[in-house]
Design a protein around this motif. Structure first.
Motif, PDB file in Angstrom:
ATOM      1  N   THR A 126      27.968  34.302  90.191  1.00 51.76           N
ATOM      2  CA  THR A 126      26.828  35.080  90.682  1.00 51.76           C
ATOM      3  C   THR A 126      27.226  36.539  90.976  1.00 51.76           C
ATOM      4  N   PRO A 127      28.272  36.774  91.811  1.00 50.94           N
ATOM      5  CA  PRO A 127      28.616  38.191  92.046  1.00 50.94           C
ATOM      6  C   PRO A 127      29.045  38.917  90.780  1.00 50.94           C
ATOM      7  N   LEU A 128      29.673  38.180  89.859  1.00 51.32           N
ATOM      8  CA  LEU A 128      30.129  38.815  88.618  1.00 51.32           C
ATOM      9  C   LEU A 128      28.938  39.272  87.772  1.00 51.32           C
ATOM     10  N   ASN A 129      27.892  38.466  87.757  1.00 52.16           N
ATOM     11  CA  ASN A 129      26.684  38.846  87.024  1.00 52.16           C
ATOM     12  C   ASN A 129      26.074  40.111  87.607  1.00 52.16           C
ATOM     13  N   VAL A 130      26.154  40.239  88.930  1.00 52.00           N
ATOM     14  CA  VAL A 130      25.617  41.443  89.587  1.00 52.00           C
ATOM     15  C   VAL A 130      26.440  42.660  89.155  1.00 52.00           C
ATOM     16  N   ILE A 131      27.772  42.492  89.138  1.00 53.58           N
ATOM     17  CA  ILE A 131      28.649  43.615  88.724  1.00 53.58           C
ATOM     18  C   ILE A 131      28.318  44.039  87.290  1.00 53.58           C
ATOM     19  N   VAL A 132      28.214  43.030  86.395  1.00 51.00           N
ATOM     20  CA  VAL A 132      27.923  43.339  84.983  1.00 51.00           C
ATOM     21  C   VAL A 132      26.575  44.059  84.879  1.00 51.00           C
ATOM     22  N   GLY A 133      25.578  43.575  85.620  1.00 50.08           N
ATOM     23  CA  GLY A 133      24.233  44.168  85.561  1.00 50.08           C
ATOM     24  C   GLY A 133      24.245  45.617  86.013  1.00 50.08           C
ATOM     25  N   TYR A 134      24.866  45.894  87.179  1.00 49.32           N
ATOM     26  CA  TYR A 134      24.886  47.273  87.693  1.00 49.32           C
ATOM     27  C   TYR A 134      25.713  48.192  86.797  1.00 49.32           C
ATOM     28  N   THR A 135      26.825  47.662  86.270  1.00 45.89           N
ATOM     29  CA  THR A 135      27.648  48.500  85.382  1.00 45.89           C
ATOM     30  C   THR A 135      26.825  48.915  84.162  1.00 45.89           C
ATOM     31  N   THR A 156      33.741  45.896  79.818  1.00 44.89           N
ATOM     32  CA  THR A 156      34.490  44.986  78.931  1.00 44.89           C
ATOM     33  C   THR A 156      35.218  43.927  79.747  1.00 44.89           C
ATOM     34  N   HIS A 157      35.906  44.395  80.814  1.00 40.40           N
ATOM     35  CA  HIS A 157      36.719  43.436  81.577  1.00 40.40           C
ATOM     36  C   HIS A 157      35.858  42.462  82.372  1.00 40.40           C
ATOM     37  N   SER A 158      34.749  42.963  82.943  1.00 37.86           N
ATOM     38  CA  SER A 158      33.929  42.005  83.703  1.00 37.86           C
ATOM     39  C   SER A 158      33.256  41.022  82.758  1.00 37.86           C
ATOM     40  N   PHE A 159      32.951  41.458  81.537  1.00 36.46           N
ATOM     41  CA  PHE A 159      32.372  40.534  80.565  1.00 36.46           C
ATOM     42  C   PHE A 159      33.375  39.443  80.197  1.00 36.46           C
TER      43      PHE A 159
END
Ligand code: ADP
Length: 324
Positions: free
Chosen positions: A105-114, A138-141
């Motif tokens: 969940t938090p990772l999806n938020v990071i990817v979305g905001y990035t 790239t790295h969060s993906f």
């Protein structure tokens, strides 16, 4: 048969088996059995115990108790080992699933905001900022992909993945695959996907088939620096199945590693040495998904020249006998 054993013999015999099935340790059971045998001789045939062959009962029951005791102890240990292994597996599956959900969940938020920032939705960016955001994205993906794969592998391992049947058009699946792998395309590698005309619709799980092919094409692109990756789908009328062949001109896989790469978290030495991103879960997932679709997978490869992964999927999954 010769009438030499009275009913007390059978009584002691069953008593010994009863002891063996209860006893925690075979030696204690054997001592108990020998005492029971001795007592039965002494009390039932007390008058002439010293000159009777009855004493042969003592070693006989001792050995019987040892044998049964050994067998029951072994069976009990095997059962408790299996129970312990099951408990560890259940714990591991729950742990992985919880962890993956908490991280996802938090990772999806990071990817979305990035992505929003990269697209300039939160203000104009200078080149250095855009560059940094590209790297973050790239790295969060990659991290998200790792979490997704871990979650999927644990679900597949615990057998909790349902199959949704539907009519599937292979050419449409390949089009979706092309979109899904576009992130992995390279300038020096030609990607072409071809579908033979006249492939009949397949009754299978579309998302699982797409995932299988997308995984194989992603790998082909990842492990090929120069040349081509080609995907050919054709109809095999004799076996009534669809064959999808993913061919690359990349790294190749050594014969001794071709089996192991399907194990979870296992990578070929070459891939590890080149530091290509990946953790070794993709082919494990592919293998399990193909099992679910009752398909087959064949790998041919020449180290240094390239690899070919061939998937065969039955045209109608519901017609395939339920093979274990
Ligand atoms: P990952 O790619 O994340 O490491 P996979 O399970 O997809 O994990 O693949 C396992 C290993 O198999 C890879 O690490 C690589 O060594 C090898 N491999 C898979 N596909 C190919 C390919 N097309 N060419 C060369 N090696 C491959």
């Amino acid at each position: 048969m010769c009438g030499g054993s009275g009913s007390d013999f059978y009584f002691v015999f069953f008593f010994v088996i009863f002891l063996a099935s209860l006893g925690e340790r075979a030696e204690l059971t054997a001592v108990g059995a020998a005492l029971a045998a001795g007592a039965s001789v002494f009390f039932l045939h007390g008058a002439n115990v010293w000159d009777t062959g009855m004493w042969l009962r003592v070693p006989f029951f001792l050995v019987t108790a040892l044998t049964y005791g050994y067998l029951t102890t072994n069976a009990r240990q095997a059962r408790s080992r299996a129970e312990a292994a099951e408990a560890v597996l259940a714990l591991k599956t729950t742990f992985l699933a919880t962890l993956s959900h908490e991280v996802r969940t938090p990772l999806n938020v990071i990817v979305g905001y990035t992505d929003m920032m990269r697209e300039g939705l939160l203000g104009e960016l200078v080149a250095a900022q855009r560059d940094a955001l590209d790297k973050m994205s790239t790295h969060s993906f990659e991290l998200l992909e790792l979490v997704d794969r871990t979650l999927k592998a644990s679900r597949l391992e615990s057998g909790g993945m349902p199959v949704h049947l539907g009519e599937v058009h292979v050419d449409a699946v390949l089009e979706e695959v092309q979109l899904a792998v576009s992130r992995h395309c390279k300038a020096d590698v030609d990607l072409s996907l071809r579908t033979q005309a006249g492939i009949p619709p397949v009754v299978t799980d579309r998302l699982k088939l797409k995932e299988i092919v997308a995984n194989l094409v992603t790998n082909a692109l990842k492990y090929t620096d120069k040349g081509a990756v080609t995907v050919d789908a054709r109809w095999a009328p004799r076996d009534r199945c669809v064959e999808i062949m993913v061919r690359d001109t990349g790294l190749g896989i050594r014969p001794e590693e071709r089996q192991a790469i399907f194990e979870p978290f296992t990578r070929a030495r070459e891939a590890d040495a080149r530091c290509t991103p990946g953790v070794g879960l993709g082919l494990f997932i592919v293998g399990r998904l193909i099992e679910l679709l009752r398909g087959e997978l064949r790998v041919e490869s020449e180290p240094g020249c390239g690899s070919t992964f061939t998937v065969r999927i039955p045209q109608r999954l519901e017609e395939v006998p339920n093979v274990a």
